[in-house]
Design an enzyme around this catalytic site. Structure first.
Site, PDB file in Angstrom:
ATOM      1  N   GLY A 133      33.787  35.435  40.760  1.00  0.00           N
ATOM      2  CA  GLY A 133      33.197  35.531  42.091  1.00  0.00           C
ATOM      3  C   GLY A 133      32.009  34.610  42.251  1.00  0.00           C
ATOM      4  N   SER A 134      31.190  34.526  41.212  1.00  0.00           N
ATOM      5  CA  SER A 134      30.040  33.620  41.246  1.00  0.00           C
ATOM      6  C   SER A 134      30.500  32.169  41.336  1.00  0.00           C
ATOM      7  CB  SER A 134      29.181  33.819  39.993  1.00  0.00           C
ATOM      8  OG  SER A 134      28.625  35.118  39.961  1.00  0.00           O
ATOM      9  N   ALA A 135      31.564  31.843  40.608  1.00  0.00           N
ATOM     10  CA  ALA A 135      32.112  30.489  40.676  1.00  0.00           C
ATOM     11  C   ALA A 135      32.533  30.152  42.096  1.00  0.00           C
ATOM     12  CB  ALA A 135      33.296  30.361  39.724  1.00  0.00           C
ATOM     13  N   MET A 149      33.907  36.970  33.726  1.00  0.00           N
ATOM     14  CA  MET A 149      33.865  35.527  33.527  1.00  0.00           C
ATOM     15  C   MET A 149      33.299  34.795  34.737  1.00  0.00           C
ATOM     16  SD  MET A 149      37.385  34.851  31.389  1.00  0.00           S
ATOM     17  CE  MET A 149      36.793  33.269  30.800  1.00  0.00           C
ATOM     18  N   ALA A 150      32.629  35.523  35.615  1.00  0.00           N
ATOM     19  CA  ALA A 150      31.898  34.966  36.762  1.00  0.00           C
ATOM     20  C   ALA A 150      32.814  34.288  37.770  1.00  0.00           C
ATOM     21  CB  ALA A 150      30.794  34.006  36.301  1.00  0.00           C
ATOM     22  N   LYS A 165      32.912  31.225  32.877  1.00  0.00           N
ATOM     23  CA  LYS A 165      31.893  31.195  31.823  1.00  0.00           C
ATOM     24  C   LYS A 165      32.168  32.292  30.812  1.00  0.00           C
ATOM     25  CE  LYS A 165      29.638  35.138  33.075  1.00  0.00           C
ATOM     26  NZ  LYS A 165      29.620  36.366  32.246  1.00  0.00           N
ATOM     27  N   ASP A 196      24.574  35.045  38.349  1.00  0.00           N
ATOM     28  CA  ASP A 196      25.392  34.076  37.621  1.00  0.00           C
ATOM     29  C   ASP A 196      25.733  32.835  38.443  1.00  0.00           C
ATOM     30  OD1 ASP A 196      25.434  35.773  35.453  1.00  0.00           O
ATOM     31  OD2 ASP A 196      27.462  36.524  35.808  1.00  0.00           O
ATOM     32  N   PRO A 251      40.052  34.959  35.813  1.00  0.00           N
ATOM     33  CA  PRO A 251      40.361  36.380  35.959  1.00  0.00           C
ATOM     34  C   PRO A 251      39.418  37.072  36.944  1.00  0.00           C
ATOM     35  CG  PRO A 251      40.513  35.761  33.658  1.00  0.00           C
ATOM     36  CD  PRO A 251      39.965  34.563  34.383  1.00  0.00           C
ATOM     37  N   ALA A 288      37.240  40.062  38.464  1.00  0.00           N
ATOM     38  CA  ALA A 288      36.469  41.186  37.923  1.00  0.00           C
ATOM     39  C   ALA A 288      36.624  41.273  36.415  1.00  0.00           C
ATOM     40  CB  ALA A 288      36.885  42.498  38.591  1.00  0.00           C
ATOM     41  N   GLY A 289      36.604  40.101  35.762  1.00  0.00           N
ATOM     42  CA  GLY A 289      36.878  40.061  34.333  1.00  0.00           C
ATOM     43  C   GLY A 289      35.696  39.716  33.461  1.00  0.00           C
TER      44      GLY A 289
END
Length: 307
Positions: A106-108, A103-104, A13, A140, A98, A100-101
């Site tokens: 880990g949440s994805a 762009m979520a 995201k 997220d 990416p 820890a970028g």
């Protein structure tokens, strides 16, 4: 026939607006968070195993935790607990978002594992139940399940779907290393000091630009209240933002809490021009070109067993 493995594809995201309210007593902030899912994906595959374990492959896979702190593992445990079963699965994450970028990613992975376990186990969880579990996992995670475009209120977990009238083209510049989201919020609070912070509200101009599919109007309205904090913690991001702007991006911003930077462009040709300028600028580690909106977590493969 029972499912022997289920694979779910789940998008990254970008926050086209991230308005951050004052610090709440619980340590969080109220947000007006306008999410847009973009076409960079992780794939999460779950299969029966003797115990819960997590493996990961892809760019920066060595930075992904493989223990019970991983949101994918937490998702499997949460769904299993609700349905009175053991979370004995092997979760494999094929990374392309990416790490820890901002762009979520880990949440994805959490949303992907949740949907995959639901399909593998046949729990038949409702969309509402899945979203409740997502909200428990992180702010997220619900959007990673839903995708498209949405306004997130509360911590970002209370979603209202938004209309989009077209495709928006993006270039993302991946920085060396990550940024801790809690550290960026703490720096945001520090920079604000004792200033009175208004309650966050979505931009009417931004929502209209999304609905119209108007990239130029969207570029004029994007904002990220966390950007000054991310640049404060990682000053080198300023050079990356400048490089993309000089190459013709309509808008340049830090993605979420960073350190990935996002560049909104007019179309595919402009995306390639900006991407090439960023690649040769020496200000970032990698460059990705994509577009949004993209669909949320989607089952894209199921292997069957006769056992």
């Amino acid at each position: 026939m029972t499912a022997a493995a289920v694979t779910v594809r789940v998008p990254a995201k970008v926050n086209v607006q991230l308005a951050v309210g004052p610090l709440r007593p619980d340590g969080f902030h109220d947000l007006a968070n306008v999410f847009l899912a973009v076409g960079l994906y992780d794939e999460v595959t779950v299969a029966p195993a003797d115990e819960l374990r997590v493996t990961c492959s892809g760019p920066d896979a060595d930075q992904v935790p493989l223990d019970a702190t991983n949101l994918a593992a937490r998702a499997a445990l949460a769904l299993a607990a609700r349905h009175g079963r053991d979370a004995n699965v092997h979760i494999h994450i094929a990374k392309d978002i990416p790490v820890a970028g901002g762009m979520a990613g880990g949440s994805a992975d959490g949303a992907g594992a949740l949907l995959a376990c639901d399909a593998l186990w046949g729990t038949g969880a409702s969309r509402e139940e899945l979203l409740q579990i997502c909200a428990e996992l992180g702010s997220d995670v619900p959007f990673s399940l839903v995708g498209g475009a949405a306004l997130g209120r509360g911590r970002g977990e209370l979603l209202t779907p938004l209309e989009t009238g077209g495709t928006f083209h993006w270039v993302f510049a991946v920085a060396d290393g990550g940024l801790s989201t809690p550290a960026v919020y703490a720096e945001c609070d520090r920079l604000r000091g004792a200033a009175a912070i208004p309650d966050p509200e979505p931009s009417a101009a931004l929502l209209a630009a999304l609905a119209a599919g108007d990239a130029a109007a969207l570029a004029a309205a994007v904002s990220n209240d966390l950007q000054p904090a991310a640049v404060s913690l990682r000053p080198s991001l300023a050079a990356t933002l400048a490089a993309g702007t000089e190459a013709g991006a309509l808008a340049a911003m830090v993605s979420g809490s960073g350190p990935t930077t996002a560049f909104l462009v007019a179309g595919e040709a402009e995306a390639e021009k900006v991407a090439e300028a960023l690649r040769t600028s020496g200000t970032c580690r990698a460059v990705r070109v994509t577009f949004g909106p993209a669909p949320g977590a989607t089952v894209c493969g199921t292997a069957r067993s006769s056992a």
